[in-house]
Design an enzyme around this catalytic site. Structure first.
Site, short mmCIF file in Angstrom:
data_model
loop_
_atom_site.label_atom_id
_atom_site.label_comp_id
_atom_site.label_asym_id
_atom_site.label_seq_id
_atom_site.Cartn_x
_atom_site.Cartn_y
_atom_site.Cartn_z
N PRO A 87 0.81 -1.23 0.00
CG PRO A 87 -0.26 -1.19 2.09
CD PRO A 87 0.58 -2.04 1.20
CD GLU A 114 -0.82 -4.04 10.27
OE1 GLU A 114 -0.64 -2.83 10.10
OE2 GLU A 114 -1.90 -4.62 10.06
NE ARG A 152 -6.89 -5.48 -21.61
CZ ARG A 152 -6.65 -4.34 -22.25
NH1 ARG A 152 -5.61 -3.60 -21.93
NH2 ARG A 152 -7.44 -3.95 -23.23
CG ASP A 167 -7.62 -0.83 -24.27
OD1 ASP A 167 -8.50 -1.55 -24.76
OD2 ASP A 167 -6.60 -1.25 -23.73
C1 9D3 Z 1 -2.03 0.28 9.39
C2 9D3 Z 1 -1.26 0.42 8.16
N1 9D3 Z 1 -1.76 -0.42 7.05
C3 9D3 Z 1 -1.37 0.26 5.78
C4 9D3 Z 1 -2.49 1.01 5.20
C5 9D3 Z 1 -1.15 -1.73 7.12
C6 9D3 Z 1 -1.46 -2.64 6.00
C7 9D3 Z 1 -2.76 -2.90 5.61
C8 9D3 Z 1 -3.02 -3.79 4.57
C9 9D3 Z 1 -0.42 -3.26 5.32
C10 9D3 Z 1 -0.70 -4.15 4.30
C11 9D3 Z 1 -1.99 -4.40 3.92
C12 9D3 Z 1 -2.25 -5.36 2.84
N2 9D3 Z 1 -2.26 -4.70 1.52
C13 9D3 Z 1 -1.36 -4.98 0.59
O1 9D3 Z 1 -0.52 -5.82 0.80
C14 9D3 Z 1 -1.42 -4.27 -0.67
C15 9D3 Z 1 -2.26 -3.22 -1.14
C16 9D3 Z 1 -3.34 -2.50 -0.53
O2 9D3 Z 1 -3.76 -2.74 0.62
N3 9D3 Z 1 -3.95 -1.53 -1.27
C17 9D3 Z 1 -3.57 -1.21 -2.52
N4 9D3 Z 1 -2.57 -1.84 -3.12
C18 9D3 Z 1 -1.94 -2.83 -2.43
S1 9D3 Z 1 -0.65 -3.70 -3.03
C19 9D3 Z 1 -0.51 -4.62 -1.66
#
Ligand code: 9D3
Length: 253
Positions: A87, A114, A152, A167
């Site tokens: 994220p 996390e 794709r 597209d």
């Molecule tokens: C409390 C902090 N959190 C971050 C917003 C911790 C956290 C939450 C969820 C850490 C990892 C995750 C799991 N998400 C992913 O691994 C992830 C992800 C996402 O949650 N949103 C958008 N793209 C991606 S790519 C990997």
């Protein structure tokens, strides 16, 4: 293109790869997707892939050693480009997908909990990618989004009918609305121009609809669009030119 995916849930990927365009790309060997279970590379008797964070706090962190051992195995046949789905990563867009599609081997590392130990990221990760500002339960669905969107774009994957050139994002405008049979549905008719058989008229109508849709829904996209002189003339005729110009200025970057 070869995809190697490191995950603690390899079975999550089974059904999306068994349908439609991805299935055909796999059968034609335009892509290969190899799944690697990080848990197979744990050394402790409980096969732990995660542990508590140093310094305390909520949640668990993925241990670096199983990830590194799994990755080293995957890299015996070439290092590839190592992507951590996170994220905190850069948000994926179509231009980024198209750059990824030029690579020969993509290694997708899926985090859970996390996140992954910072030292794994520092030592092994080439780039971190997010798929948007919302919270998933892990990187697996994001990795699948990359496999899908990159596949794709590969030569030979799409037929001419739905080729990538046609597209939504191919020229930075949203696509016009589409209609099929029946001509009348619940009292709503297909626009006459689409039935008239005049291809120049149809093209003109669709172009204007694309501009209207983009103005209404995603005006920021207009800042990167280049209009030909005949398109500009058309926009002026329809009284859209001023609005488009204004939006291009507002969102210039
Ligand atoms: C409390 C902090 N959190 C971050 C917003 C911790 C956290 C939450 C969820 C850490 C990892 C995750 C799991 N998400 C992913 O691994 C992830 C992800 C996402 O949650 N949103 C958008 N793209 C991606 S790519 C990997």
């Amino acid at each position: 293109m070869r995809f190697d995916i490191l995950t603690i849930f390899p079975e999550l990927f089974a059904s999306p790869l068994q349908e439609g365009i991805l299935r055909r790309a796999l059968q034609a060997e335009l892509i290969s997707v190899k799944l690697h279970n990080i848990r197979d590379w744990t050394l402790d008797k409980h096969s732990m892939t995660d542990d508590r964070p140093f310094g305390g706090g909520e949640g668990m962190v993925m241990k670096p050693e199983p990830l590194a051992a799994c990755l080293k195995d995957v890299q015996t046949g070439g290092k590839g480009h190592v992507v951590l789905l996170s994220p905190k990563g850069r948000q994926l867009d179509q231009a980024h997908v198209e750059r990824l599609a030029t690579l020969e081997k993509l290694v997708l590392v899926c985090g859970r909990y996390e996140g992954v130990d910072e030292r794994f990221r520092l030592q092994y990760v080439d780039e971190e990618i997010s798929i948007g500002d919302y919270i998933l339960t892990g990187g697996e669905l994001a990795a699948m989004v990359i496999v899908d969107s990159v596949t794709r774009m590969l030569p030979g994957v799409l037929g001419c009918a739905d080729s990538a050139a046609n597209d939504t994002f191919s020229r930075g405008l949203l696509k016009h609305g589409q209609y099929t049979r029946p001509r009348e549905f619940e009292g709503l008719n297909v626009p006459d121009v689409l039935l008239c058989g005049d291809h120049a008229k149809v093209r003109e109508y669709r172009f204007l609809e694309s501009v209207r849709e983009t103005l209404a829904r995603r005006p920021a996209l207009l800042s990167r669009v280049e209009f030909t002189s005949s398109e500009r003339k058309l926009l002026k005729r329809e009284g859209l030119y001023q609005k488009v110009q204004q939006m291009m200025k507002n969102h210039a970057n």
